[in-house]
Design a protein around this motif. Structure first.
Motif, PDB file in Angstrom:
ATOM      1  N   VAL A 103      16.135  29.902  11.778  1.00 46.12           N
ATOM      2  CA  VAL A 103      16.951  29.792  12.970  1.00 46.12           C
ATOM      3  C   VAL A 103      16.353  28.715  13.869  1.00 46.12           C
ATOM      4  O   VAL A 103      15.133  28.616  13.979  1.00 46.12           O
ATOM      5  N   VAL A 104      17.221  27.887  14.469  1.00 44.05           N
ATOM      6  CA  VAL A 104      16.736  26.968  15.502  1.00 44.05           C
ATOM      7  C   VAL A 104      17.222  27.491  16.855  1.00 44.05           C
ATOM      8  O   VAL A 104      18.333  27.997  16.971  1.00 44.05           O
ATOM      9  N   SER A 105      16.376  27.355  17.848  1.00 44.62           N
ATOM     10  CA  SER A 105      16.750  27.938  19.130  1.00 44.62           C
ATOM     11  C   SER A 105      16.377  27.032  20.290  1.00 44.62           C
ATOM     12  O   SER A 105      15.340  26.373  20.259  1.00 44.62           O
ATOM     13  N   SER A 106      17.238  26.988  21.285  1.00 43.54           N
ATOM     14  CA  SER A 106      16.876  26.275  22.498  1.00 43.54           C
ATOM     15  C   SER A 106      16.286  27.269  23.484  1.00 43.54           C
ATOM     16  O   SER A 106      16.309  28.472  23.258  1.00 43.54           O
ATOM     17  N   LYS A 107      15.770  26.743  24.579  1.00 38.76           N
ATOM     18  CA  LYS A 107      14.981  27.579  25.485  1.00 38.76           C
ATOM     19  C   LYS A 107      15.802  28.703  26.099  1.00 38.76           C
ATOM     20  O   LYS A 107      16.899  28.507  26.582  1.00 38.76           O
ATOM     21  N   SER A 108      15.233  29.895  26.085  1.00 38.90           N
ATOM     22  CA  SER A 108      15.888  31.033  26.698  1.00 38.90           C
ATOM     23  C   SER A 108      14.839  32.021  27.166  1.00 38.90           C
ATOM     24  O   SER A 108      14.064  32.567  26.376  1.00 38.90           O
ATOM     25  N   MET A 109      14.796  32.246  28.479  1.00 32.58           N
ATOM     26  CA  MET A 109      13.844  33.216  29.026  1.00 32.58           C
ATOM     27  C   MET A 109      14.218  34.617  28.564  1.00 32.58           C
ATOM     28  O   MET A 109      13.347  35.454  28.345  1.00 32.58           O
ATOM     29  N   THR A 110      15.515  34.854  28.434  1.00 33.66           N
ATOM     30  CA  THR A 110      15.972  36.184  28.042  1.00 33.66           C
ATOM     31  C   THR A 110      15.497  36.511  26.626  1.00 33.66           C
ATOM     32  O   THR A 110      15.131  37.643  26.330  1.00 33.66           O
ATOM     33  N   PHE A 119       9.720  39.802  16.359  1.00 35.85           N
ATOM     34  CA  PHE A 119      10.584  40.776  15.680  1.00 35.85           C
ATOM     35  C   PHE A 119      11.277  40.135  14.480  1.00 35.85           C
ATOM     36  O   PHE A 119      11.270  40.679  13.370  1.00 35.85           O
ATOM     37  N   LEU A 120      11.854  38.950  14.707  1.00 34.94           N
ATOM     38  CA  LEU A 120      12.530  38.267  13.600  1.00 34.94           C
ATOM     39  C   LEU A 120      11.528  37.890  12.514  1.00 34.94           C
ATOM     40  O   LEU A 120      11.796  38.026  11.325  1.00 34.94           O
ATOM     41  N   GLU A 121      10.379  37.426  12.961  1.00 34.40           N
ATOM     42  CA  GLU A 121       9.308  37.054  12.025  1.00 34.40           C
ATOM     43  C   GLU A 121       8.994  38.234  11.100  1.00 34.40           C
ATOM     44  O   GLU A 121       8.865  38.074   9.889  1.00 34.40           O
ATOM     45  N   SER A 122       8.901  39.442  11.694  1.00 35.83           N
ATOM     46  CA  SER A 122       8.548  40.621  10.903  1.00 35.83           C
ATOM     47  C   SER A 122       9.671  40.984   9.929  1.00 35.83           C
ATOM     48  O   SER A 122       9.461  41.770   9.012  1.00 35.83           O
ATOM     49  N   HIS A 123      10.848  40.428  10.150  1.00 37.06           N
ATOM     50  CA  HIS A 123      11.945  40.643   9.200  1.00 37.06           C
ATOM     51  C   HIS A 123      12.173  39.414   8.334  1.00 37.06           C
ATOM     52  O   HIS A 123      13.254  39.222   7.772  1.00 37.06           O
ATOM     53  N   GLY A 124      11.185  38.577   8.286  1.00 40.89           N
ATOM     54  CA  GLY A 124      11.247  37.438   7.370  1.00 40.89           C
ATOM     55  C   GLY A 124      12.141  36.307   7.841  1.00 40.89           C
ATOM     56  O   GLY A 124      12.573  35.468   7.047  1.00 40.89           O
ATOM     57  N   ILE A 125      12.450  36.258   9.122  1.00 46.57           N
ATOM     58  CA  ILE A 125      13.279  35.157   9.628  1.00 46.57           C
ATOM     59  C   ILE A 125      12.436  34.256  10.510  1.00 46.57           C
ATOM     60  O   ILE A 125      11.785  34.709  11.447  1.00 46.57           O
ATOM     61  N   LYS A 126      12.429  32.983  10.173  1.00 47.16           N
ATOM     62  CA  LYS A 126      11.614  32.031  10.932  1.00 47.16           C
ATOM     63  C   LYS A 126      12.483  31.380  12.006  1.00 47.16           C
ATOM     64  O   LYS A 126      13.526  30.806  11.708  1.00 47.16           O
ATOM     65  N   LYS A 127      12.015  31.495  13.238  1.00 45.37           N
ATOM     66  CA  LYS A 127      12.786  30.918  14.338  1.00 45.37           C
ATOM     67  C   LYS A 127      11.986  29.779  14.956  1.00 45.37           C
ATOM     68  O   LYS A 127      10.838  29.954  15.368  1.00 45.37           O
ATOM     69  N   TYR A 128      12.595  28.615  14.988  1.00 46.75           N
ATOM     70  CA  TYR A 128      11.927  27.452  15.569  1.00 46.75           C
ATOM     71  C   TYR A 128      12.397  27.221  16.997  1.00 46.75           C
ATOM     72  O   TYR A 128      13.608  27.124  17.250  1.00 46.75           O
ATOM     73  N   GLU A 129      11.461  27.134  17.921  1.00 47.63           N
ATOM     74  CA  GLU A 129      11.792  26.711  19.280  1.00 47.63           C
ATOM     75  C   GLU A 129      11.962  25.197  19.245  1.00 47.63           C
ATOM     76  O   GLU A 129      11.133  24.490  18.670  1.00 47.63           O
ATOM     77  N   THR A 130      13.031  24.695  19.841  1.00 51.79           N
ATOM     78  CA  THR A 130      13.298  23.262  19.706  1.00 51.79           C
ATOM     79  C   THR A 130      13.095  22.463  20.987  1.00 51.79           C
ATOM     80  O   THR A 130      12.984  21.245  20.946  1.00 51.79           O
ATOM     81  N   ASP A 131      13.077  23.135  22.143  1.00 54.58           N
ATOM     82  CA  ASP A 131      12.701  22.439  23.369  1.00 54.58           C
ATOM     83  C   ASP A 131      11.253  21.981  23.167  1.00 54.58           C
ATOM     84  O   ASP A 131      10.411  22.773  22.727  1.00 54.58           O
ATOM     85  N   LEU A 132      10.951  20.733  23.450  1.00 56.96           N
ATOM     86  CA  LEU A 132       9.628  20.208  23.114  1.00 56.96           C
ATOM     87  C   LEU A 132       8.512  21.074  23.684  1.00 56.96           C
ATOM     88  O   LEU A 132       7.570  21.432  22.975  1.00 56.96           O
ATOM     89  N   GLY A 133       8.626  21.417  24.965  1.00 60.00           N
ATOM     90  CA  GLY A 133       7.592  22.238  25.596  1.00 60.00           C
ATOM     91  C   GLY A 133       7.448  23.586  24.919  1.00 60.00           C
ATOM     92  O   GLY A 133       6.340  24.045  24.642  1.00 60.00           O
ATOM     93  N   GLU A 134       8.565  24.211  24.638  1.00 63.77           N
ATOM     94  CA  GLU A 134       8.555  25.515  23.978  1.00 63.77           C
ATOM     95  C   GLU A 134       8.003  25.402  22.557  1.00 63.77           C
ATOM     96  O   GLU A 134       7.292  26.283  22.086  1.00 63.77           O
ATOM     97  N   SER A 198      20.600  30.327  21.474  1.00 60.30           N
ATOM     98  CA  SER A 198      20.402  29.698  22.777  1.00 60.30           C
ATOM     99  C   SER A 198      20.454  30.778  23.843  1.00 60.30           C
ATOM    100  O   SER A 198      20.755  31.928  23.561  1.00 60.30           O
ATOM    101  N   GLY A 199      20.157  30.381  25.056  1.00 62.07           N
ATOM    102  CA  GLY A 199      20.427  31.246  26.190  1.00 62.07           C
ATOM    103  C   GLY A 199      21.690  30.744  26.840  1.00 62.07           C
ATOM    104  O   GLY A 199      22.488  30.045  26.209  1.00 62.07           O
ATOM    105  N   ALA A 200      21.879  31.085  28.088  1.00 60.95           N
ATOM    106  CA  ALA A 200      22.974  30.517  28.868  1.00 60.95           C
ATOM    107  C   ALA A 200      22.515  30.457  30.313  1.00 60.95           C
ATOM    108  O   ALA A 200      21.787  31.333  30.774  1.00 60.95           O
ATOM    109  N   ASN A 201      22.903  29.401  31.001  1.00 58.28           N
ATOM    110  CA  ASN A 201      22.584  29.310  32.419  1.00 58.28           C
ATOM    111  C   ASN A 201      23.630  30.010  33.277  1.00 58.28           C
ATOM    112  O   ASN A 201      23.318  30.577  34.306  1.00 58.28           O
ATOM    113  N   PHE A 202      24.878  29.921  32.812  1.00 63.14           N
ATOM    114  CA  PHE A 202      25.961  30.557  33.563  1.00 63.14           C
ATOM    115  C   PHE A 202      26.984  31.152  32.610  1.00 63.14           C
ATOM    116  O   PHE A 202      27.241  30.594  31.537  1.00 63.14           O
ATOM    117  N   LEU A 203      27.546  32.281  33.015  1.00 66.84           N
ATOM    118  CA  LEU A 203      28.686  32.869  32.324  1.00 66.84           C
ATOM    119  C   LEU A 203      29.835  32.817  33.317  1.00 66.84           C
ATOM    120  O   LEU A 203      29.712  33.345  34.430  1.00 66.84           O
TER     121      LEU A 203
END
Lengths: 459, 243, 165
Positions: A103-110, A119-134, A198-203
């Motif tokens: 999974v690729v993911s952008s920054k999300s505080m939530t 949690f995902l890691e423990s289920h064998g799913i690798k999630k990459y943070e893609t925001d450079l800082g993250e 991803s997260g969301a800034n506004f709904l």
């Protein structure tokens, strides 16, 4: 329990971090000033943003219902999770249904809040943070230290070493080359990933849209390239109408990084054919906040990080001292509200109540007022710390009983001569010793002002 | 014009001179000053760390002493104490209508000294004889709570012999924060140290709050720096005719 | 036009390279800029189609690594933010402004609006997906040093096609 004092003292011993945090926060503040100078109606925009958030909080369930209805009509698949565990399982279920391994993911505080990565890691799913800082922080196995600049605590040297050791980058300390390396590394991931998060800034309630702001383009990639997209967001991100969005876009970036506008703002209002977009709405304590007459105001936070930038404490110790995904002044409140009293009972005291946060908050959240209330609750529940409680009770007695005051003052001004060196007190025992550890103390006067005044009047 | 002086607990017990200088300045403008006999503290030290019961005790006592309608104004040489009474007493007594009435009666007549001078007495220039290079620390509750931004600096600038040199971090907290400085001594020190390091080529540090001055002064003294902390009223009162 | 001038200024503030050209010289400008025979990842629009670029560039709607230029027509420009507005729903429509090293954007002058509100009041519900693009992709995550091209284009070139009177 999060031990702020211990964390802060540890960080204060590291001048590199202290300097980096200070530079970053002051830089953002300076840019904010310059940008706001070019927005003559900024104060009015703040009022309008606050008003829009008040509307949502005043009629929350209806706005949420409206959003869900419109989002569903847009073709989004809307889920609700009561707590972090439910949210994690929901997300896992969606990912499993798509057979997702990466999974690729952008920054999300939530997402950080619900601790989805391990949690995902423990289920064998690798999630990459893609925001450079993250991404940097993830490779380092750390936590973000600032809401909009997650890796400010790391120097380019440290990042260079990290990337060359863990990812095999040819050692370079040039930020552009390091960035380029990360760009290429993550490019590979976007195209191969089975899902994007991803997260969301506004709904946006009246259109059922979700909005993501960013500078790097990683959120656009994460939300566009993989076959399925999962938005993980707190229910407090609601705004009433798309016509309110301009107001928020105009205050968010200036308050945050000091930019007039972020590079990219993506407003999603349609699920393209053949592609699933899931929105996972997370409560995890937010409805509890909503019912709390003092804490509910904190739900207006748009996560700009302005209060962190301006906080004289944050400027010295950065986000890690707060020991939580939510750092800085508003982060204290969120940490207490979401993770509870036992975890966060020391945090509300980690402020001088200087009010700079209230002054800068784009939606005018009265942060010091909420901190005062949290302190009251902590003392009420814990009964106060023994030494401190005695100190305050003695003080209250001395200040309200004239006789005690007279005797107490006499005794104290005699006793203090033992500790006096020249005209200052250089060391004190017990609870008061922490004052004289770093500072000299002015001794008590020989006579009080009132005594002297009476004498003069009499003469 | 009759004024009841609230010297504040710190001035009363640690720096009586500030009390006398406050009287001196007020008398210079023809104000009649009275000082209550009983000791008083506004209670913010307790309120700010969550001990509202104890704060209420001090605040009740304060109200009893200072709710005297025959005085036109109540003046205190401290921004944070005035802020406490003005902003927080209504929170403290929100379920006590009798006290609330008192608070509301007092609020419009309560002023910090420089606030009183500039906003009520419309003073623009004080004939102080003070000499020396001064820098100014804007105490937080004074600046952001009472909105006293330019007034203190304007008065200081207008003293003929004084050389007013604003510091870079004028509006940054000094790190005192009441019991914050005891709970987080190292952090509190670093905050003060940062502030102190931003003072350049000055002889005196002034502010409208003794608490901040004790904090910064304590660090200046420990670091052995030759900058003397003075309450703003000590500067304003310098050389004024005594009664 | 005064509005265009202000828009150009804001775009430049946002690190964009801006050229105001007339319709007749647009093609020539593009050829000069991009270079004959270049591979261009593009999003078709009436304006782009009308230029007859097929015989000059190798146009494609499928991205693959190594394509340097992205070409698209922005639907609107917003003076307030100094940015472009892309109304696009599909992956194919969204990517030319994102994946290549350089994004060349065309914008008809008549589509420059003053503020966000002007845009939203022009759009009909149900809304399309909207992307605001205000400059090249950026990051300052390493020691606050600005680097262009974090994940998306390193450069954003805007050709404003002047109104014809």
């Amino acid at each position: 329990m999060i031990d702020f004092r211990k964390n802060a003292d540890r960080i204060l011993k590291d001048p590199v971090v202290v300097n980096a945090v200070q530079r970053a926060t002051l830089h953002a503040l300076k840019k904010r000033e310059e940008t706001i100078e070019r927005i003559p109606d900024f104060e009015d925009l703040r009022d309008r943003a606050r008003l829009a958030k008040e509307k949502v909080i005043g009629d929350f369930e209806n706005y949420l219902k409206l959003f869900k209805k419109n989002a569903t009509e847009n073709g989004f698949i809307v889920h609700e999770a009561g707590d972090a565990e439910e949210a994690r399982n929901l997300i896992l279920k969606i990912l499993k249904a798509h057979g997702a391994r990466t999974v690729v993911s952008s920054k999300s505080m939530t997402q950080e809040e619900i601790e989805i990565n391990p949690f995902l890691e423990s289920h064998g799913i690798k999630k990459y943070e893609t925001d450079l800082g993250e991404f940097i922080v993830q490779v380092a196995g750390q936590r973000p230290s600032h809401i909009t600049a997650p890796a400010i605590h790391l120097t380019r040297k440290e990042i260079a070493r990290l990337f060359s050791e863990k990812l095999g980058m040819n050692y370079t300390e040039d930020p552009e080359e390091i960035t380029n390396f990360a760009r290429n590394f993550l490019r590979g991931k976007y195209f191969k990933a089975d899902a994007g998060m991803s997260g969301a800034n506004f709904l946006v309630a009246d259109t059922g849209s979700f909005v993501i702001v960013e500078n790097e383009g990683n959120a656009r990639m994460s939300t566009t390239l993989p076959g399925v997209h999962i938005v993980v967001t707190g229910i407090e991100k609601l705004i009433p109408s798309i016509m309110d969005l301009p107001v928020f876009l105009k205050i968010l970036a200036p308050s945050s990084t000091g930019q007039r506008q972020t590079v990219y703002t993506s407003i999603f209002s349609r699920a393209p054919e053949g592609r699933e977009i899931h929105i996972v709405l997370i409560d995890n304590g937010r409805r509890r906040m909503l019912k709390d007459p003092i804490l509910r105001e904190a739900l207006m936070c748009i996560r700009c990080g302005g209060c962190s930038n301006v906080c004289p404490i944050f400027q010295l110790v950065g986000g890690h001292a707060y020991g939580s995904v939510y750092s800085g002044p508003i982060g204290i409140i969120w940490t207490y509200a979401i993770f509870g009293h036992e975890v966060a009972k020391e945090l509300p005291f980690a402020s001088t109540l200087c009010g700079a946060c209230r002054e800068i908050c784009p939606v005018r959240i009265d942060i010091p007022r909420i901190l005062l209330e949290l302190r009251r609750r902590v003392v009420e529940r814990e009964g106060g710390r023994p030494g401190e409680k005695i100190l305050i009770n003695v003080w209250a007695g001395l200040m309200t009983e004239p006789f005690l005051n007279k005797i107490g003052f006499r005794v104290a001004s005699k006793v203090q001569t033992v500790f006096k060196k020249g005209d200052k007190i250089k060391s004190l025992p017990s609870v008061l010793s922490s004052w004289t550890k770093f500072k000299d103390l002015e001794p008590l006067a020989d006579k009080t002002f009132r005594e002297l005044w009476k004498e003069r009047k009499g003469s | 014009m009759k004024v009841l002086l609230f010297p504040t607990c710190l001035v009363d017990h640690i720096k009586p001179k500030i009390g006398f200088d406050t009287v001196k300045v007020l008398k210079h403008y023809g104000v009649e000053v009275h000082v209550p006999e009983r000791p008083a503290c506004c209670g913010q030290i307790a309120f700010n760390v969550g001990y509202w019961r104890e704060a209420r005790k001090m605040a009740s006592s304060w109200l009893e002493i200072y709710d005297q309608p025959e005085y036109d104004y109540i003046v205190a040489p401290s921004g944070s104490c005035v802020h406490m009474i003005r902003e927080n007493y209504e929170i403290l007594f929100k379920d006590d209508p009798e006290k609330l009435t008192k608070v509301r009666r007092i609020k419009p007549r309560l002023f910090e000294l420089v606030e009183f001078l500039t906003r009520i007495l419309k003073v623009k220039k004080i004939p102080s004889k003070f000499r020396g290079k001064i820098t100014y620390h804007a105490s937080c509750h004074y600046l952001r709570g009472l909105g006293m931004k330019s007034e203190p600096g304007d008065l200081l600038k207008n003293i003929d012999g004084a050389d007013f040199k604003p510091m870079e971090l004028e509006e940054t907290c000094c790190g005192f924060g009441g019991l914050f400085s005891l709970k987080f001594p190292e952090l509190s020190f670093k905050m003060a140290e940062r502030k102190v390091k931003s003072m350049e080529d000055v002889e005196y540090l002034t502010s409208a709050d003794l608490s901040c001055l004790l904090n910064l002064g304590g660090v200046l003294s420990r670091m052995g720096l030759p900058i003397r902390p003075l309450h703003i009223v000590e500067i304003l009162a310098e050389g004024l005719e005594d009664d | 036009m005064e509005r265009t001038e202000r828009f150009v200024k804001e775009l430049e503030n946002n690190d964009c390279e801006v050229h105001v050209v007339d319709r007749k010289s647009l093609k020539e400008n593009l050829v000069n800029y991009i270079g004959k025979g270049s591979k261009v990842f593009y999003r078709p629009s009436a304006l782009i189609k009308s230029l007859g670029l097929r015989d000059i560039f190798e146009l494609t709607e499928d991205f693959h690594e190594g394509i340097y230029f992205g070409l698209s027509e922005a639907d609107y420009g917003i003076v307030y933010s100094g940015g472009l507005v892309e109304l696009a729903n599909t992956r194919e429509e969204k990517l030319p402004s994102l994946l290549p090293e350089v994004h060349v954007a065309l914008l008809r002058e008549e589509n420059i609006v003053e503020d966000f509100d002007d845009l939203f009041s022009r759009l009909q519900k149900p809304l399309p997906d909207i992307t605001f693009i205000t400059g090249p992709s950026k990051t300052a995550d390493i020691e606050k040093i600005l680097v262009r091209g974090a994940h998306g284009p390193r450069k954003l070139i805007v050709f404003i096609v002047a109104n014809e009177y």
